[in-house]
Design a protein around this motif. Structure first.
Motif, short mmCIF file in Angstrom:
data_model
loop_
_atom_site.label_atom_id
_atom_site.label_comp_id
_atom_site.label_asym_id
_atom_site.label_seq_id
_atom_site.Cartn_x
_atom_site.Cartn_y
_atom_site.Cartn_z
N ALA A 1 14.01 18.50 12.10
CA ALA A 1 12.65 18.50 12.65
C ALA A 1 11.74 19.39 11.82
O ALA A 1 12.19 20.35 11.18
N HIS A 2 10.45 19.04 11.84
CA HIS A 2 9.42 19.95 11.36
C HIS A 2 9.03 20.88 12.52
O HIS A 2 9.19 20.52 13.70
N GLY A 3 8.52 22.05 12.21
CA GLY A 3 8.04 22.97 13.22
C GLY A 3 6.57 23.30 13.01
O GLY A 3 6.15 23.57 11.88
N ILE A 4 5.77 23.22 14.08
CA ILE A 4 4.35 23.58 14.03
C ILE A 4 4.19 24.80 14.93
O ILE A 4 4.24 24.70 16.15
N MET A 5 3.99 25.95 14.31
CA MET A 5 4.03 27.24 15.00
C MET A 5 2.61 27.75 15.23
O MET A 5 1.83 27.89 14.30
N TYR A 6 2.27 28.02 16.50
CA TYR A 6 0.96 28.55 16.87
C TYR A 6 1.14 29.93 17.49
O TYR A 6 1.92 30.10 18.44
N GLY B 1 -4.10 32.89 17.25
CA GLY B 1 -5.07 31.81 17.10
C GLY B 1 -4.88 30.95 15.87
O GLY B 1 -5.57 29.96 15.70
N GLN B 2 -3.91 31.29 15.01
CA GLN B 2 -3.64 30.49 13.81
C GLN B 2 -2.34 29.70 14.00
O GLN B 2 -1.48 30.05 14.80
N PHE B 3 -2.22 28.62 13.21
CA PHE B 3 -0.97 27.86 13.22
C PHE B 3 -0.50 27.65 11.79
O PHE B 3 -1.28 27.69 10.84
N ILE B 4 0.80 27.44 11.65
CA ILE B 4 1.39 27.17 10.35
C ILE B 4 2.47 26.10 10.53
O ILE B 4 3.20 26.11 11.53
N VAL B 5 2.55 25.18 9.58
CA VAL B 5 3.56 24.13 9.59
C VAL B 5 4.74 24.59 8.74
O VAL B 5 4.56 25.01 7.58
N ILE B 6 5.94 24.52 9.29
CA ILE B 6 7.15 24.84 8.55
C ILE B 6 7.97 23.56 8.43
O ILE B 6 8.58 23.10 9.40
N PRO B 7 7.96 22.94 7.26
CA PRO B 7 8.63 21.64 7.10
C PRO B 7 10.13 21.71 7.30
O PRO B 7 10.76 22.77 7.19
N GLN B 8 10.70 20.57 7.61
CA GLN B 8 12.14 20.43 7.76
C GLN B 8 12.87 20.93 6.51
O GLN B 8 12.43 20.68 5.38
N PHE B 9 13.95 21.66 6.71
CA PHE B 9 14.83 22.21 5.68
C PHE B 9 14.28 23.46 4.99
O PHE B 9 15.02 24.12 4.27
N TYR B 10 12.99 23.80 5.17
CA TYR B 10 12.45 24.99 4.54
C TYR B 10 12.98 26.23 5.27
O TYR B 10 12.94 26.30 6.50
N ALA B 11 13.48 27.21 4.52
CA ALA B 11 14.04 28.42 5.12
C ALA B 11 12.91 29.40 5.45
O ALA B 11 11.95 29.53 4.68
N VAL B 12 13.04 30.10 6.58
CA VAL B 12 11.95 30.96 7.05
C VAL B 12 12.49 32.24 7.67
O VAL B 12 13.56 32.25 8.30
N ILE B 13 11.75 33.33 7.48
CA ILE B 13 11.99 34.61 8.15
C ILE B 13 10.69 35.02 8.85
O ILE B 13 9.61 34.91 8.25
#
Length: 509
Positions: free
Chosen positions: A379-384, A410-422
């Motif tokens: 899945a992709h993640g859309i974080m607000y 108040g901001q959002f960021i898209v974290i695509p599928q398979f992209y690693a995140v901290i």
């Protein structure tokens, strides 16, 4: 010969009845594959990620509320995820005008409370205004005709109470409205699944169809934007006379449906008044009524709401829950003292999501806590961000950073599928809602109890990273008791104590 002809005809009939559904499913899958190919192409073009405001594509301000929209037409990250992102703020004692979306929606109530009505096709109008029943009882005692009583009854489908923390699912094409009956603004954020096969012919676009508001010729522009995401009143497109005849009303009444509202999105209730909405009323039904209702609804919606790989609607659609509160600490899937909590909303907690193929995660991090490095497998993640701020680092497939920065409320960021995140919380904590493009999202972790490194043999890690066995064991075991959320490290606590001492000394001076 006759027997042979009859057998051939039966075989042909059975072949057609068997192959047609399979062909339809395969066509759906091929169409879905083409849409995913478009998304994959846009994802491959991504070189950098950014934190965004929800108002990139359009902002509409009116007396009663504000609507902000970002779509894949202006945001390549949203195009990659196959969704549009929006934020609606409804002022106290104002309504969001009735409309129906071109794509499935998943909403989250950031603050405030109010009422929400969703109209499902084929569902009965079994929820009525209590005052109407009192009036009916009095009129019955006075001997008035039942026909007159039914004409004056105020009935509707279910009206739901929504509040902060609620995740709400709305099907594409289902009419809905909302009303803020609280004392503070009702703010809602959400995504529209523009890549869904139900958004036919509208690839990567989101277009709600309005059931109220001004006509296209008399529409008054409000605030900013060109109105790309919000259409005009669909009643205004019909001829007034034809509309009056089909509804069985006077010409003037039909004209009011077409042009009696100047706002495209919101409307304030008249000063000094509040809407008195119908409440639920239980009514016992016979087994025959329940069975007939189930057959009608399931038969009418089976092809629309069921997935291609399922046998149909397994639950009755009408009583399905469409909301689940993600802000309840007692319902948390992960809780870490001094670290925070995570609440998942997936198909198991909200079964209706398996038809939408969407999900959500609510995360609350304490100051300077963090989440273990991870990536989403399906899945992709859309974080607000709903409160506070924090630092986010994202790494793409080429092993280079595609985002390293602060993201604030108040901001959002898209974290695509398979992209690693901290994700790391700031000094005031960090809270967010993540919408996922799967109804059951899976993650792989690079640290903690479920780390993929911890599940590999020591010899493999030692050879892969050219480390001695002692270093490998530290990597595998130093965080083995931690889960998805990491409390502040001892180094961070020492820095906090030093900061507090320094601040105290400054105050004394």
């Amino acid at each position: 010969m006759q027997i042979l002809l009859i057998a051939s005809a039966c075989f042909l009939f059975l072949s057609l009845s068997t192959v047609s559904p399979v062909t339809a499913i395969s066509q759906q899958r091929r169409g879905r594959g083409r849409r995913y190919d478009e998304q994959s192409s846009s994802c491959r073009r991504l070189r950098r990620l950014s934190a965004h405001e929800p108002s990139e594509s359009e902002t509409i301000r009116s007396d009663g509320g504000t609507f902000e929209l970002s779509t894949g037409e202006d945001n390549e990250e949203l195009e990659c995820a196959g969704v549009a992102f929006f934020r609606k703020t409804i002022e106290s004692n104002a309504i969001l005008l009735p409309r129906y979306p071109s794509a499935d929606l998943l909403l989250y109530v950031v603050r405030g409370e109010g009422r929400l009505g969703i109209v499902f096709p084929g569902c009965p109008e079994t929820f009525r205004d209590h005052s109407s029943f009192q009036g009916r009882s009095r009129r019955r005692s006075e001997g008035r005709r039942e026909e007159e009583e039914e004409e004056e009854e105020d009935s509707s489908q279910k009206v739901r109470r929504v509040r902060r923390g609620d995740v709400i699912a709305i099907f594409a094409g289902a009419a809905y409205w909302s009303y803020n009956d609280g004392n503070e603004p009702l703010q809602i954020v959400g995504i529209a699944d523009t890549s869904s096969r139900r958004n036919l012919g509208r690839s990567r676009s989101y277009r709600p169809f309005s059931l109220a508001g001004p006509g296209s010729s008399s529409r008054r522009e409000e605030g900013e934007g060109e109105g790309r995401g919000i259409g005009s009143n669909i009643f205004a497109g019909f001829s007034t006379r034809t509309l009056a005849e089909t509804l069985g009303v006077e010409i003037e009444t039909a004209r009011k449906l077409q042009e009696n509202q100047q706002s495209r999105l919101f409307a304030r209730v008249e000063r000094g008044q509040r809407l008195s909405l119908p409440g639920p009323r239980s009514r016992s039904r016979s087994p025959y009524e329940r069975e007939t209702e189930r057959d009608d609804v399931a038969g009418g919606l089976q092809g629309y709401y069921s997935s291609g790989d399922e046998n149909g609607v397994e639950e009755l659609v009408c009583p399905l829950r469409v909301k689940h509160n993600a802000d309840n600490p007692e319902d948390a899937d992960v809780y870490v003292r001094d670290g925070g909590r995570l609440n998942r909303v997936n198909r198991f907690k909200l079964p209706v999501l398996k038809y939408l193929r969407l999900g959500a995660e609510r995360v609350v991090l304490h100051p300077r806590a963090s989440c273990v490095p991870s990536w989403r497998m399906n899945a992709h993640g859309i974080m607000y961000v709903t409160r506070g701020e924090g630092r986010i680092e994202v790494v793409g497939d080429e092993g280079r950073s595609v985002f390293d920065g602060r993201v604030r409320e108040g901001q959002f960021i898209v974290i695509p599928q398979f992209y690693a995140v901290i994700k790391q919380a700031g000094d005031e904590g960090f809270e967010w809602i993540t919408f996922t493009t799967s109804d059951i999202s899976f993650q792989s972790f690079l640290a903690g109890r479920q780390s993929v490194l911890k599940a590999m043999p020591e010899e493999v890690l030692s050879a892969a990273y050219r480390m001695d066995r002692t270093e490998v064991r530290q990597i595998m075991r130093n965080r083995e008791r931690d889960t998805l959320i990491l409390p502040p490290s001892s180094l961070g606590r020492d820095q906090e104590q030093q900061h507090n001492i320094t601040s105290l000394l400054h105050q004394v001076e």
